[in-house]
Design a protein around this motif. Structure first.
Motif, PDB file in Angstrom:
ATOM      1  N   HIS A 155      31.177 -96.000 -38.614  1.00 29.19           N
ATOM      2  CA  HIS A 155      31.348 -96.133 -37.161  1.00 29.19           C
ATOM      3  C   HIS A 155      31.998 -94.898 -36.527  1.00 29.19           C
ATOM      4  N   ASP A 156      32.634 -94.084 -37.331  1.00 29.19           N
ATOM      5  CA  ASP A 156      33.315 -92.883 -36.822  1.00 29.19           C
ATOM      6  C   ASP A 156      33.366 -91.837 -37.930  1.00 29.19           C
ATOM      7  N   PRO A 157      32.202 -91.283 -38.300  1.00 30.35           N
ATOM      8  CA  PRO A 157      32.138 -90.377 -39.451  1.00 30.35           C
ATOM      9  C   PRO A 157      32.788 -89.015 -39.194  1.00 30.35           C
ATOM     10  N   HIS A 158      32.982 -88.292 -40.268  1.00 32.59           N
ATOM     11  CA  HIS A 158      33.487 -86.913 -40.208  1.00 32.59           C
ATOM     12  C   HIS A 158      32.552 -86.092 -39.323  1.00 32.59           C
ATOM     13  N   ARG A 159      33.152 -85.218 -38.516  1.00 32.36           N
ATOM     14  CA  ARG A 159      32.372 -84.304 -37.664  1.00 32.36           C
ATOM     15  C   ARG A 159      32.784 -82.876 -37.977  1.00 32.36           C
ATOM     16  N   ASN A 160      31.877 -81.946 -37.697  1.00 35.35           N
ATOM     17  CA  ASN A 160      32.239 -80.528 -37.830  1.00 35.35           C
ATOM     18  C   ASN A 160      33.438 -80.259 -36.936  1.00 35.35           C
ATOM     19  N   GLY A 161      34.395 -79.539 -37.451  1.00 35.36           N
ATOM     20  CA  GLY A 161      35.602 -79.230 -36.698  1.00 35.36           C
ATOM     21  C   GLY A 161      36.773 -80.141 -37.023  1.00 35.36           C
ATOM     22  N   ASP A 162      36.488 -81.305 -37.649  1.00 33.22           N
ATOM     23  CA  ASP A 162      37.574 -82.202 -38.046  1.00 33.22           C
ATOM     24  C   ASP A 162      38.425 -81.557 -39.130  1.00 33.22           C
ATOM     25  N   SER A 163      39.705 -81.815 -39.078  1.00 33.25           N
ATOM     26  CA  SER A 163      40.601 -81.412 -40.166  1.00 33.25           C
ATOM     27  C   SER A 163      41.495 -82.607 -40.473  1.00 33.25           C
ATOM     28  N   TYR A 164      42.143 -82.557 -41.627  1.00 32.53           N
ATOM     29  CA  TYR A 164      42.907 -83.710 -42.082  1.00 32.53           C
ATOM     30  C   TYR A 164      44.263 -83.277 -42.608  1.00 32.53           C
ATOM     31  N   ARG A 165      45.225 -84.175 -42.454  1.00 34.41           N
ATOM     32  CA  ARG A 165      46.562 -83.983 -43.026  1.00 34.41           C
ATOM     33  C   ARG A 165      46.927 -85.232 -43.810  1.00 34.41           C
ATOM     34  N   LEU A 166      47.663 -85.029 -44.866  1.00 32.26           N
ATOM     35  CA  LEU A 166      48.215 -86.134 -45.649  1.00 32.26           C
ATOM     36  C   LEU A 166      49.703 -86.146 -45.362  1.00 32.26           C
ATOM     37  N   ILE A 167      50.217 -87.279 -44.903  1.00 29.79           N
ATOM     38  CA  ILE A 167      51.611 -87.341 -44.469  1.00 29.79           C
ATOM     39  C   ILE A 167      52.334 -88.507 -45.147  1.00 29.79           C
ATOM     40  N   ALA A 168      53.524 -88.211 -45.648  1.00 31.29           N
ATOM     41  CA  ALA A 168      54.401 -89.241 -46.202  1.00 31.29           C
ATOM     42  C   ALA A 168      55.796 -89.018 -45.648  1.00 31.29           C
ATOM     43  N   ASN A 169      56.496 -90.111 -45.392  1.00 33.20           N
ATOM     44  CA  ASN A 169      57.873 -90.047 -44.930  1.00 33.20           C
ATOM     45  C   ASN A 169      58.716 -90.859 -45.909  1.00 33.20           C
ATOM     46  N   ILE A 170      59.503 -90.167 -46.705  1.00 36.08           N
ATOM     47  CA  ILE A 170      60.323 -90.812 -47.729  1.00 36.08           C
ATOM     48  C   ILE A 170      61.780 -90.559 -47.403  1.00 36.08           C
ATOM     49  N   ASN A 171      62.472 -91.635 -47.070  1.00 32.53           N
ATOM     50  CA  ASN A 171      63.901 -91.547 -46.749  1.00 32.53           C
ATOM     51  C   ASN A 171      64.194 -90.505 -45.674  1.00 32.53           C
ATOM     52  N   GLY A 172      63.339 -90.428 -44.665  1.00 29.70           N
ATOM     53  CA  GLY A 172      63.551 -89.508 -43.565  1.00 29.70           C
ATOM     54  C   GLY A 172      63.058 -88.092 -43.803  1.00 29.70           C
ATOM     55  N   THR A 173      62.523 -87.820 -44.980  1.00 32.69           N
ATOM     56  CA  THR A 173      61.967 -86.502 -45.287  1.00 32.69           C
ATOM     57  C   THR A 173      60.452 -86.578 -45.223  1.00 32.69           C
ATOM     58  N   THR A 174      59.859 -85.769 -44.361  1.00 31.93           N
ATOM     59  CA  THR A 174      58.414 -85.781 -44.174  1.00 31.93           C
ATOM     60  C   THR A 174      57.757 -84.728 -45.054  1.00 31.93           C
ATOM     61  N   LYS A 175      56.719 -85.172 -45.772  1.00 38.63           N
ATOM     62  CA  LYS A 175      55.894 -84.246 -46.558  1.00 38.63           C
ATOM     63  C   LYS A 175      54.511 -84.222 -45.910  1.00 38.63           C
ATOM     64  N   ILE A 176      53.982 -83.012 -45.707  1.00 38.81           N
ATOM     65  CA  ILE A 176      52.663 -82.859 -45.082  1.00 38.81           C
ATOM     66  C   ILE A 176      51.830 -81.914 -45.929  1.00 38.81           C
ATOM     67  N   HIS A 177      50.603 -82.339 -46.223  1.00 39.55           N
ATOM     68  CA  HIS A 177      49.642 -81.503 -46.952  1.00 39.55           C
ATOM     69  C   HIS A 177      48.397 -81.363 -46.082  1.00 39.55           C
ATOM     70  N   ALA A 178      47.909 -80.155 -45.899  1.00 44.69           N
ATOM     71  CA  ALA A 178      46.651 -79.930 -45.196  1.00 44.69           C
ATOM     72  C   ALA A 178      45.514 -80.126 -46.177  1.00 44.69           C
ATOM     73  N   VAL A 179      44.409 -80.698 -45.697  1.00 49.42           N
ATOM     74  CA  VAL A 179      43.247 -80.958 -46.550  1.00 49.42           C
ATOM     75  C   VAL A 179      42.128 -80.026 -46.108  1.00 49.42           C
ATOM     76  N   THR A 180      41.494 -79.390 -47.067  1.00 47.66           N
ATOM     77  CA  THR A 180      40.329 -78.572 -46.753  1.00 47.66           C
ATOM     78  C   THR A 180      39.085 -79.377 -47.116  1.00 47.66           C
ATOM     79  N   THR A 181      38.086 -79.347 -46.234  1.00 49.57           N
ATOM     80  CA  THR A 181      36.857 -80.111 -46.467  1.00 49.57           C
ATOM     81  C   THR A 181      35.676 -79.188 -46.562  1.00 49.57           C
TER      82      THR A 181
END
Length: 92
Positions: A66-92
């Motif tokens: 219903h809402d597939p990946h489009r050209n130009g989309d980018s993604y991040r992986l985010i976790a918040n553990i005990n107030g510390t945020t971890k962010i990873h960029a995803v390459t597609t």
């Protein structure tokens, strides 16, 4: 403290296993360019790191019918553990 190496699973309490797994589970966020020239961010679902360089999630997270990946989309992986945020960029 984040666990390292192979996680032991035998002879452990459930709460100990969950405590370790929260370090590998991340929310998947899609950033999509919008017509106004900015970016619209949307939370999709979750996945987890099987290794430091291997992230596993279901196919429909990135390619929902219903809402597939489009050209130009980018993604991040985010976790918040005990107030510390971890962010990873995803390459597609």
């Amino acid at each position: 403290m984040a666990p390292t190496g192979k996680l032991p699973i035998t002879n452990r309490k459930f709460c100990e296993i969950v405590s370790d797994l929260r370090h590998v589970a991340f929310s998947v966020i899609r950033d999509r360019p919008n017509p106004a020239g900015g970016v619209t961010s949307a939370p999709l679902e979750t996945g987890f790191f099987a290794r430091s360089d291997v992230f596993i999630t279901c196919n429909h997270v990135f390619s929902d019918q219903h809402d597939p990946h489009r050209n130009g989309d980018s993604y991040r992986l985010i976790a918040n553990i005990n107030g510390t945020t971890k962010i990873h960029a995803v390459t597609t």
